[in-house]
Design a protein around this motif. Structure first.
Motif, short mmCIF file in Angstrom:
data_model
loop_
_atom_site.label_atom_id
_atom_site.label_comp_id
_atom_site.label_asym_id
_atom_site.label_seq_id
_atom_site.Cartn_x
_atom_site.Cartn_y
_atom_site.Cartn_z
N ILE B 124 0.74 -1.19 0.01
CA ILE B 124 -0.01 -0.06 -0.07
C ILE B 124 0.81 1.33 -0.17
O ILE B 124 1.66 1.45 1.10
N GLY B 125 0.82 1.98 -1.06
CA GLY B 125 1.54 3.25 -1.05
C GLY B 125 2.16 3.82 -2.45
O GLY B 125 1.81 3.04 -3.48
N TRP B 126 2.99 4.74 -2.44
CA TRP B 126 3.40 5.29 -3.68
C TRP B 126 4.57 4.71 -4.15
O TRP B 126 5.71 4.36 -3.36
N SER B 127 4.78 4.33 -5.17
CA SER B 127 5.89 3.90 -6.12
C SER B 127 6.23 4.72 -7.22
O SER B 127 5.41 4.73 -8.09
N GLU B 128 7.34 4.74 -7.73
CA GLU B 128 8.09 5.10 -9.02
C GLU B 128 7.79 4.16 -9.72
O GLU B 128 8.18 2.88 -9.53
N ILE B 129 7.80 4.22 -10.98
CA ILE B 129 7.58 3.27 -12.21
C ILE B 129 8.60 3.69 -13.12
O ILE B 129 9.21 4.57 -13.49
N GLU B 130 9.37 2.46 -13.75
CA GLU B 130 10.39 2.51 -14.82
C GLU B 130 10.16 1.75 -15.93
O GLU B 130 9.50 0.62 -15.86
N ALA B 131 10.79 2.38 -16.96
CA ALA B 131 10.51 1.30 -18.23
C ALA B 131 11.63 0.14 -18.14
O ALA B 131 12.57 0.36 -17.32
N THR B 132 11.35 -0.99 -18.87
CA THR B 132 12.39 -1.94 -18.75
C THR B 132 12.87 -2.05 -20.24
O THR B 132 12.39 -1.55 -21.26
N GLN B 147 7.05 10.72 -16.56
CA GLN B 147 8.33 10.61 -16.37
C GLN B 147 8.73 9.67 -15.21
O GLN B 147 7.70 9.27 -14.59
N SER B 148 10.16 9.20 -15.47
CA SER B 148 10.36 8.06 -14.62
C SER B 148 10.52 8.30 -13.07
O SER B 148 10.42 7.54 -12.16
N LEU B 169 5.06 -2.78 -19.68
CA LEU B 169 5.33 -1.12 -20.24
C LEU B 169 6.52 -0.64 -19.00
O LEU B 169 7.08 0.24 -19.23
N ALA B 170 5.98 -1.06 -17.77
CA ALA B 170 6.58 -0.42 -16.74
C ALA B 170 6.65 -1.33 -15.30
O ALA B 170 5.59 -2.12 -15.10
N THR B 171 7.83 -1.06 -14.82
CA THR B 171 7.90 -1.91 -13.50
C THR B 171 7.82 -0.95 -12.15
O THR B 171 8.55 0.20 -12.39
N ALA B 172 7.73 -1.37 -11.06
CA ALA B 172 7.86 -0.76 -9.99
C ALA B 172 8.32 -1.36 -9.01
O ALA B 172 8.23 -2.69 -8.67
#
Lengths: 254, 212
Positions: B124-132, B147-148, B169-172
């Motif tokens: 539960i909470g906030w995470s940044e996401i990034e492209a792989t 944006q990342s 598309l993206a992972t966290a």
């Protein structure tokens, strides 16, 4: 590293944002919507609305405030106070609440936790525990009705039971420290953190930005609820965030 | 107009509210014709996978959703709505999903490390996401404007595993566990996070979805 959530807590009575000490001696602070909107704009990770006299009567008012707020706030909103049944929860969810906090009704009928989790999912169910320490035994007893009513339930065991029944999170408020600014009940939060797996929101007593760091690093809170320090502008969300980041506590970049 | 699938699951207040702020009308419906002929379709959802699929089946909406997807218009599944896009889930048993993206839904498993106990489940909470590196480029997708450094609000205990890396598309990162945060297959998109609860970052995602 996980990001600790900064959660302004707004206690509400009738149409007003209020604040008390030890959850009593209430004072009107202002319009909850205005405060909520400002906190959202400053980067609050979530918000908590707690209707502190809702258990008594007339809850329509809260529904109105929730709906007005949810229209302009795009972070999760937890609403509690007087929720006794899935129907009560549904009314609040329909007007924009994301999670429901329950205390009194859960103590009287623990099966309500499971019922709400089954219908709406565990992520929707926040069990709110008001804890008061018994100086004689050193253990904490759960209270209801804003720290007025005994339950004879041991807080630690109740926290574990709530988890087993399907609570998604625990909101732990120290009745002893609430509104005093003398710091969280770190021992309480730490003890519960060690006993349950689900996230814990620490509430009650924050008096400085240092307390935020301490309740995260030493007591392992996953989220921190902050009330009068924000309402009375003794600190601000940007100030807490900057202080946390410069003390290696990860919070959301905003 | 954005059409939101009504199958009795999920809190749709916020997602509709965001689109309305973006100046777009929304319709919540369980009418199969309206779903098949939608411009943009959203499948919301929270809670258990089996309950979600059961409700969707009971509402006779499995085939209309698949038919909509075949037509090629943009589709977005949010949270449970994303997980249901996969072949199957292992949440409280083994259950078939919509099978629109190859893969499975499995419980988050945080590898043990010195601070793994800090990573609670549910996440539960906030995470940044990034492209792989193997995954898709964000241009022309729901992450076009992202944006990342943007972070998003997650709340889940299970996480998808697409079979093909190009569907990712993206992972966290949650501890040492890579959460598949966004997946896609042509016109089909799924996000594990809640864009409707992720402030301005979420607005950008939903706005990009409208532009597809």
């Amino acid at each position: 590293m996980r990001k600790v959530r900064i959660i302004p807590r707004l206690d509400i009575k009738g149409p007003n944002l209020i604040k008390g000490i030890h959850l009593e001696g209430l004072r009107v602070i202002g319009n909850p919507y205005d405060f909520a909107k400002q906190y959202y704009e400053e980067g609050a990770d979530e918000l908590i609305y707690m209707d502190i006299v809702a258990s008594l009567y007339n809850r329509n008012n809260l529904t109105d405030i929730v709906e007005k707020t949810a229209k302009d706030i795009f972070v999760p909103l937890t609403v509690g106070g007087g929720v006794r049944s899935p129907e009560d929860a549904n009314k609040l969810l329909k007007v924009g609440a994301d999670k429901i906090a329950i205390n009194t009704a859960a103590i009287k009928n623990p099966a309500l936790i499971s019922e709400l989790a089954r219908i709406y999912g565990s992520q929707c169910v926040v069990v709110s525990i008001e804890a008061k320490k018994d100086p004689k035994t050193g253990s904490w007893e759960a209270y209801t009705d804003n720290g007025r009513e005994h339950t004879e339930k041991d807080v630690i065991r109740w926290a574990q039971e709530a988890e087993e029944l399907g609570a998604g999170e625990l909101l732990i408020t120290s009745v002893d420290n609430e509104g005093t600014g003398k710091g969280f009940d770190f021992e309480l939060i730490e003890t519960i953190s060690k006993k349950v797996e689900i996230p814990i929101i620490a509430s009650g007593g924050m008096g400085s930005n240092e307390d935020f760091i301490k309740v995260v690093n030493d007591a392992h809170a996953d989220a921190v609820a902050i009330a009068d320090m924000l309402h009375y502008k003794k600190t601000s969300i940007p100030s807490i965030r900057d202080f946390a980041l410069s003390n290696t506590v990860n919070v959301r970049q905003f | 107009m954005v059409t939101v699938v009504d199958y009795g699951i999920g809190n749709v207040f916020s997602v509709r509210n965001v689109f309305e702020k973006l100046g777009v009308r929304t319709e919540l419906t369980s009418d199969s014709n309206k779903i098949i002929n939608a411009d943009h379709l959203i499948l919301p959802g929270v809670g258990a996978f089996s309950v979600g699929m059961e409700n969707l089946t009971k509402a006779n909406l499995v085939e209309p959703v698949k038919e909509f997807v075949k037509k090629g218009n943009p589709f977005l599944g949010i949270c449970l709505g994303m997980q249901m896009l996969l072949d199957k889930s292992y949440e409280f048993g083994e259950f078939q999903g919509l099978g629109l993206i190859e893969g499975t839904v499995e419980r988050i498993q945080i590898p043990r490390s010195k601070d793994s106990s800090k990573y609670k489940i549910p996440h539960i909470g906030w995470s940044e996401i990034e492209a792989t590196s193997e995954g898709q480029n964000w241009t022309g997708t729901i992450l076009e404007q992202t944006q990342s450094t943007d972070s998003f609000y997650f709340v889940h205990s299970y996480s998808v595993r697409t079979k093909k890396p190009e569907n990712l598309l993206a992972t966290a990162m949650y501890g040492d566990f890579p959460i598949q945060a966004a997946i896609s297959n042509e016109n089909i998109f799924g996000v594990q996070f809640h864009p409707e609860k992720s402030g301005n970052f979420g607005f950008k995602v939903l706005n990009s979805f409208l532009n597809i």
